[in-house]
Design a protein around this motif. Sequence first.
Motif, PDB file in Angstrom:
ATOM      1  N   ALA A 172       0.858  -1.177   0.000  1.00 42.18           N
ATOM      2  CA  ALA A 172       0.000   0.000   0.000  1.00 42.18           C
ATOM      3  C   ALA A 172       0.900   1.234   0.000  1.00 42.18           C
ATOM      4  N   VAL A 173       0.466   2.276  -0.707  1.00 42.47           N
ATOM      5  CA  VAL A 173       1.215   3.526  -0.805  1.00 42.47           C
ATOM      6  C   VAL A 173       0.382   4.641  -0.195  1.00 42.47           C
ATOM      7  N   CYS A 174       1.020   5.482   0.618  1.00 44.98           N
ATOM      8  CA  CYS A 174       0.301   6.597   1.222  1.00 44.98           C
ATOM      9  C   CYS A 174       1.202   7.813   1.295  1.00 44.98           C
ATOM     10  N   ALA A 175       0.600   8.965   1.572  1.00 46.58           N
ATOM     11  CA  ALA A 175       1.327  10.224   1.645  1.00 46.58           C
ATOM     12  C   ALA A 175       0.578  11.147   2.602  1.00 46.58           C
ATOM     13  N   PRO A 176       1.250  12.176   3.132  1.00 45.54           N
ATOM     14  CA  PRO A 176       0.621  13.022   4.148  1.00 45.54           C
ATOM     15  C   PRO A 176      -0.462  13.965   3.634  1.00 45.54           C
ATOM     16  N   THR A 177      -0.460  14.292   2.332  1.00 38.27           N
ATOM     17  CA  THR A 177      -1.468  15.200   1.797  1.00 38.27           C
ATOM     18  C   THR A 177      -2.206  14.547   0.638  1.00 38.27           C
ATOM     19  N   GLY A 178      -3.386  15.103   0.338  1.00 40.17           N
ATOM     20  CA  GLY A 178      -4.189  14.546  -0.736  1.00 40.17           C
ATOM     21  C   GLY A 178      -3.515  14.635  -2.086  1.00 40.17           C
ATOM     22  N   VAL A 179      -2.906  15.783  -2.401  1.00 43.45           N
ATOM     23  CA  VAL A 179      -2.247  15.945  -3.692  1.00 43.45           C
ATOM     24  C   VAL A 179      -1.052  15.019  -3.807  1.00 43.45           C
ATOM     25  N   ALA A 180      -0.270  14.895  -2.734  1.00 33.89           N
ATOM     26  CA  ALA A 180       0.883  13.985  -2.763  1.00 33.89           C
ATOM     27  C   ALA A 180       0.425  12.546  -2.956  1.00 33.89           C
ATOM     28  N   ALA A 181      -0.695  12.177  -2.340  1.00 39.67           N
ATOM     29  CA  ALA A 181      -1.223  10.820  -2.503  1.00 39.67           C
ATOM     30  C   ALA A 181      -1.680  10.587  -3.936  1.00 39.67           C
ATOM     31  N   LEU A 182      -2.325  11.594  -4.538  1.00 38.62           N
ATOM     32  CA  LEU A 182      -2.747  11.474  -5.931  1.00 38.62           C
ATOM     33  C   LEU A 182      -1.553  11.253  -6.843  1.00 38.62           C
ATOM     34  N   ASN A 183      -0.462  11.935  -6.569  1.00 40.00           N
ATOM     35  CA  ASN A 183       0.716  11.856  -7.433  1.00 40.00           C
ATOM     36  C   ASN A 183       1.338  10.474  -7.456  1.00 40.00           C
ATOM     37  N   VAL A 184       1.147   9.696  -6.402  1.00 32.20           N
ATOM     38  CA  VAL A 184       1.737   8.353  -6.354  1.00 32.20           C
ATOM     39  C   VAL A 184       0.679   7.253  -6.402  1.00 32.20           C
ATOM     40  N   GLY A 185      -0.554   7.635  -6.685  1.00 30.88           N
ATOM     41  CA  GLY A 185      -1.607   6.636  -6.814  1.00 30.88           C
ATOM     42  C   GLY A 185      -1.938   5.925  -5.526  1.00 30.88           C
ATOM     43  N   GLY A 186      -1.869   6.637  -4.401  1.00 27.42           N
ATOM     44  CA  GLY A 186      -2.158   6.020  -3.113  1.00 27.42           C
ATOM     45  C   GLY A 186      -3.240   6.749  -2.350  1.00 27.42           C
ATOM     46  N   GLN A 187      -3.284   6.508  -1.060  1.00 24.30           N
ATOM     47  CA  GLN A 187      -4.223   7.167  -0.168  1.00 24.30           C
ATOM     48  C   GLN A 187      -3.467   8.104   0.758  1.00 24.30           C
ATOM     49  N   THR A 188      -4.214   8.993   1.401  1.00 26.25           N
ATOM     50  CA  THR A 188      -3.572   9.761   2.461  1.00 26.25           C
ATOM     51  C   THR A 188      -3.332   8.830   3.647  1.00 26.25           C
ATOM     52  N   ILE A 189      -2.350   9.174   4.438  1.00 24.88           N
ATOM     53  CA  ILE A 189      -2.033   8.375   5.630  1.00 24.88           C
ATOM     54  C   ILE A 189      -3.247   8.275   6.541  1.00 24.88           C
ATOM     55  N   HIS A 190      -3.917   9.390   6.732  1.00 18.01           N
ATOM     56  CA  HIS A 190      -5.044   9.420   7.662  1.00 18.01           C
ATOM     57  C   HIS A 190      -6.196   8.530   7.194  1.00 18.01           C
ATOM     58  N   SER A 191      -6.488   8.530   5.897  1.00 15.83           N
ATOM     59  CA  SER A 191      -7.598   7.702   5.428  1.00 15.83           C
ATOM     60  C   SER A 191      -7.237   6.221   5.393  1.00 15.83           C
ATOM     61  N   LEU A 192      -5.993   5.897   5.024  1.00 14.72           N
ATOM     62  CA  LEU A 192      -5.589   4.492   4.965  1.00 14.72           C
ATOM     63  C   LEU A 192      -5.588   3.852   6.344  1.00 14.72           C
ATOM     64  N   LEU A 193      -5.075   4.583   7.329  1.00 14.51           N
ATOM     65  CA  LEU A 193      -4.907   4.010   8.669  1.00 14.51           C
ATOM     66  C   LEU A 193      -5.972   4.472   9.658  1.00 14.51           C
ATOM     67  N   ARG A 194      -6.939   5.250   9.180  1.00 10.68           N
ATOM     68  CA  ARG A 194      -8.042   5.755  10.010  1.00 10.68           C
ATOM     69  C   ARG A 194      -7.512   6.500  11.234  1.00 10.68           C
ATOM     70  N   LEU A 195      -6.600   7.427  10.986  1.00 17.00           N
ATOM     71  CA  LEU A 195      -6.022   8.196  12.075  1.00 17.00           C
ATOM     72  C   LEU A 195      -6.748   9.529  12.210  1.00 17.00           C
ATOM     73  N   PRO A 196      -6.917  10.022  13.435  1.00 13.90           N
ATOM     74  CA  PRO A 196      -7.583  11.314  13.621  1.00 13.90           C
ATOM     75  C   PRO A 196      -6.728  12.455  13.083  1.00 13.90           C
ATOM     76  N   PHE A 241     -13.199  13.961  -2.569  1.00  7.40           N
ATOM     77  CA  PHE A 241     -11.753  14.121  -2.594  1.00  7.40           C
ATOM     78  C   PHE A 241     -11.205  14.491  -1.222  1.00  7.40           C
ATOM     79  N   GLY A 242     -12.061  14.862  -0.310  1.00  6.37           N
ATOM     80  CA  GLY A 242     -11.584  15.271   1.004  1.00  6.37           C
ATOM     81  C   GLY A 242     -11.130  16.714   0.960  1.00  6.37           C
ATOM     82  N   GLY A 243     -12.034  17.635   1.299  1.00  7.37           N
ATOM     83  CA  GLY A 243     -11.692  19.045   1.215  1.00  7.37           C
ATOM     84  C   GLY A 243     -11.638  19.479  -0.239  1.00  7.37           C
ATOM     85  N   ARG A 244     -10.801  20.463  -0.549  1.00  8.43           N
ATOM     86  CA  ARG A 244     -10.689  20.985  -1.910  1.00  8.43           C
ATOM     87  C   ARG A 244      -9.233  20.922  -2.372  1.00  8.43           C
ATOM     88  N   ALA A 245      -8.538  19.887  -1.965  1.00  6.56           N
ATOM     89  CA  ALA A 245      -7.134  19.719  -2.356  1.00  6.56           C
ATOM     90  C   ALA A 245      -7.072  19.067  -3.729  1.00  6.56           C
TER      91      ALA A 245
END
Length: 434
Positions: A57-81, A268-272
């Motif tokens: 699984a691939v994740c990144a700290p921001t929505g745009v960074a996650a889009l760039n690598v075809g992954g999820q944000t860290i918070h959504s993948l791991l259900r972190l607050p 998309f989660g916000g307007r990122a």
Amino acid sequence: MSGAGAALDVALTPAQQAVLDAVGGDDPTPLLVTGRAGTGKSTVLHRIVAAERRKVAVCAPTGVAALNVGGQTIHSLLRLPVGLIGTSRLHHDREQRKLLQALDVLIVDEVSMVSADLLDGIDRALKEARGRRDPFGGVQVVLFGDPFQLAPVPGGPEERAWYEQRYRSLWFFDAHVWEQVGLRTLHLDLIHRQQDEEFRRLLTAVRHGSVTREMAARLNEVGARAVPADAPLTLATRNDTVTAINRVALDALPGREAVALAEVEGEFGGRAFPADEELRLKVGAHVMMLRNDSEGRWVNGSMGIVSKLARGNLEVEIDGVSHEVEAVTWERHRYTYAAGSDELEREVVAEFRQLPVRLGWAVTIHKAQGATLDAARIDLGRKAFSPGQTYVALSRLTSLEGLYLTRPLIPGDVIVDPDVRRWVQERRAAAATA
């Protein structure tokens, strides 16, 4: 070809191949893949995903960074607050536990933007969901990023005070999980973006904050040249500067303004968004391309001028050749676990479709991250205000010949976070005694 597709056709350097070998090897120690701008970190990331037979699984700290690598944000993948995690209770439903229990390899991109608290949150989420006490719940963790570029964003005074009591710094490398497990570091050292050895040397000095008087004079000498009539893209520190430059330049063009509205499906989660939701263009507008072209006609960061704009059709002239540009789709993904096939499946949960361009008279340095530019006019305002900001701006360029400065660089523009310096020194000392 997409960024991921293009990466699969690139011959790897020995250092890049060493990363693939390390990920596929027997040593489960977490791995940090780092290196200067333009050394091909994204290329290696995509190759790992393509080559790895385990569940990744691939994740990144921001929505745009996650889009760039075809992954999820860290918070959504791991259900972190969102916000400080600390000892907050984490909630994992049955499906989430199945997903994380099936995971073999977790790749975290842009890790320099991940705070120590968030990295410890990743560790705790994997431990709890997988019912294991070993670091990261036994998942092999591969981190990608350069602490000399993007930094974690600090919160308000209360959050800063909280960190001061619990961590050495905000940075990922000061997370408490490293007290339980080591961190291997592999450096990518061959720079692909710049071929000129003098410019490489100057960029290295800016990256490490070791710019001499002579180096600064050389950069300022080159950057003081008169800007050509067809001015290059401006990289600025502030959003309002960018908005004003683009708005004034667009308004100054004759002709009617056309508006391209993005098609957004899903959440998309916000307007990122990866491009403008409402893109305003005219014939003659300067634009920057936002995606690598599938036919290789341009890359992310290529500059062009709108040559035709009629009935929804867009043509952009790049290097003297006019190309038809069609809308592309950015996908937001979510990982799920399929028990029947014992596989991690990546499903599309949202789509953003828009022309892959943005106005190209000016863009923020932050949004230029990842772009390769032949020329740019760098506007640091009164002073650079973020660690790595000047380095990120300068390192977008392929050569010194493309550098233009709105004012001379001053010592205060080259900022290296003292905690990054301290971490680098500690790593070198540890390596010397190993």
